[in-house]
Design an enzyme around this catalytic site. Structure first.
Site, short mmCIF file in Angstrom:
data_model
loop_
_atom_site.label_atom_id
_atom_site.label_comp_id
_atom_site.label_asym_id
_atom_site.label_seq_id
_atom_site.Cartn_x
_atom_site.Cartn_y
_atom_site.Cartn_z
N TYR A 165 -11.71 -2.23 13.04
CA TYR A 165 -10.35 -1.83 12.81
C TYR A 165 -9.52 -2.04 13.93
O TYR A 165 -8.40 -2.42 13.95
CB TYR A 165 -10.61 -0.39 12.29
CG TYR A 165 -9.17 0.32 12.14
CD1 TYR A 165 -8.74 0.11 10.91
CD2 TYR A 165 -8.52 1.05 13.04
CE1 TYR A 165 -7.51 0.68 10.53
CE2 TYR A 165 -7.33 1.67 12.53
CZ TYR A 165 -7.08 1.58 11.50
OH TYR A 165 -5.67 2.17 11.22
N ILE A 219 -2.45 10.57 12.84
CA ILE A 219 -1.20 10.97 11.69
C ILE A 219 -1.89 11.94 10.63
O ILE A 219 -3.07 11.62 10.26
CB ILE A 219 -0.69 9.82 11.28
CG1 ILE A 219 0.07 8.83 12.52
CG2 ILE A 219 0.58 10.17 10.19
CD1 ILE A 219 0.81 9.68 13.18
N SER A 235 -1.91 0.24 15.30
CA SER A 235 -2.86 1.24 15.56
C SER A 235 -2.72 1.38 17.07
O SER A 235 -2.78 0.47 17.86
CB SER A 235 -3.96 1.36 14.76
OG SER A 235 -4.69 2.49 15.22
N LYS A 270 -6.07 -4.34 14.32
CA LYS A 270 -5.02 -3.82 14.69
C LYS A 270 -4.52 -4.54 15.72
O LYS A 270 -3.26 -4.90 16.10
CB LYS A 270 -5.10 -2.41 14.88
CG LYS A 270 -5.55 -1.82 13.51
CD LYS A 270 -4.23 -2.02 12.42
CE LYS A 270 -4.43 -0.93 11.08
NZ LYS A 270 -3.56 -1.10 10.37
N ASN A 293 1.65 -2.61 5.51
CA ASN A 293 1.19 -1.30 5.86
C ASN A 293 -0.38 -1.01 5.27
O ASN A 293 -1.22 -0.25 5.87
CB ASN A 293 1.91 -0.34 5.09
CG ASN A 293 1.18 1.23 4.98
OD1 ASN A 293 1.15 1.89 5.93
ND2 ASN A 293 0.78 1.58 3.79
N GLY A 318 0.81 -1.28 0.11
CA GLY A 318 0.07 -0.10 -0.10
C GLY A 318 0.92 1.27 -0.05
O GLY A 318 0.31 2.26 0.45
N VAL A 332 -4.30 -7.50 -0.92
CA VAL A 332 -3.80 -8.59 0.02
C VAL A 332 -4.62 -9.35 0.83
O VAL A 332 -4.02 -10.25 1.35
CB VAL A 332 -2.93 -7.69 0.98
CG1 VAL A 332 -1.78 -6.89 0.35
CG2 VAL A 332 -3.78 -6.69 1.84
N ALA A 352 -10.11 -4.39 16.24
CA ALA A 352 -9.82 -5.91 16.32
C ALA A 352 -8.60 -6.20 15.55
O ALA A 352 -7.69 -7.00 15.63
CB ALA A 352 -11.07 -6.61 16.15
#
Length: 242
Positions: free
Chosen positions: A152, A185, A139, A156, A87, A11, A61, A154
């Site tokens: 998300y 970020i 994260s 990470k 990533n 990515g 992926v 879960a």
């Protein structure tokens, strides 16, 4: 320490992935980019400006067979892989009350299974070489949770468990596996927030500011260049989760 080595960054056509790949290229690493989405040409031009080889490979992926084919192509093109940075990631934010099974499954499939697929297909390469480095982009919400991001968070959190297990399994072959857990970020996602929303976020961060993609890239580079750190997680979050 990266000069002449090959780094795969999934990515890496924009945002954090591009910052990671650009920093590696600036240190002399060749770059391979499995991607889905934006045209990779501008990113490849940036990497090649450092005098390194850079190629992109259209690849979802979350697809086991596609990642195997892509990894085989990368190995054929570059000869060997020295490092892998997982990533690639997506979001599909909703409160659990409204989150569908598809919302949950597709985020897990890309963020967590995607990393497993890439590691799986490059493990023999690393074992044969008796060395290498893997970095998974997790994260801070994988550590602390976040309302509206059950899928998300879960995925990470799962990456951290995957990181520690891979670190144990491959340590005997000299392969390290670590994770970086960014906070807020400055990316396209945060740029879309209103000034009021950004101010609210900054109030949650002890350093009082949103981080930059380069902050994450430097943490990744630390892991890629250090042979005696494995199974670790570095938070790049301005102190948001202490």
């Amino acid at each position: 320490m990266m000069k002449g080595k090959t780094v795969v960054v999934t990515g890496a056509v924009r945002g954090i992935g591009q910052a990671i790949a650009a920093l590696c290229a600036s240190k002399g690493a060749n770059i391979a980019v499995p991607y889905v989405g934006p045209d990779p040409a501008p990113a490849l031009e940036l990497y090649r400006s450092y005098g390194v080889k850079a190629e992109a490979y259209l690849c979802d992926v979350s697809d086991f067979a596609a990642t195997k084919e892509t990894c085989d192509k990368i190995l054929a093109d570059f000869g060997e892989v020295d490092a892998l940075v997982n990533n690639a990631g997506i979001t599909a934010d909703k409160l659990i009350l409204r989150m569908t099974e598809e919302d949950f499954d597709k985020v897990i499939a890309v963020n967590l299974k995607g990393a497993f697929h890439m590691i799986k297909h490059l493990t023999q390469n690393f074992m044969r070489r008796r060395g290498g480095a893997i970095v998974n982009i997790s994260s801070v919400v994988g550590l602390m949770g976040n309302a509206g991001q059950a899928n998300y968070s879960a995925s990470k959190a799962g990456l951290i468990g995957l990181t520690k297990t891979v670190a144990r399994e491959l340590a005997g072959r000299g392969v390290t596996c670590n994770a970086v857990a960014p906070g807020f970020i400055d990316t396209a996602m945060t740029a879309a927030l209103t000034p009021e929303q950004q101010d609210a976020i900054k109030k949650q961060i002890p350093l009082g500011m949103i981080g930059q993609a380069d902050d994450v890239a430097r943490a990744v580079a630390f892991f890629l260049e250090n042979r005696y750190v494995t199974g670790e997680v570095i938070k790049v979050d301005g102190g948001m989760y202490i």
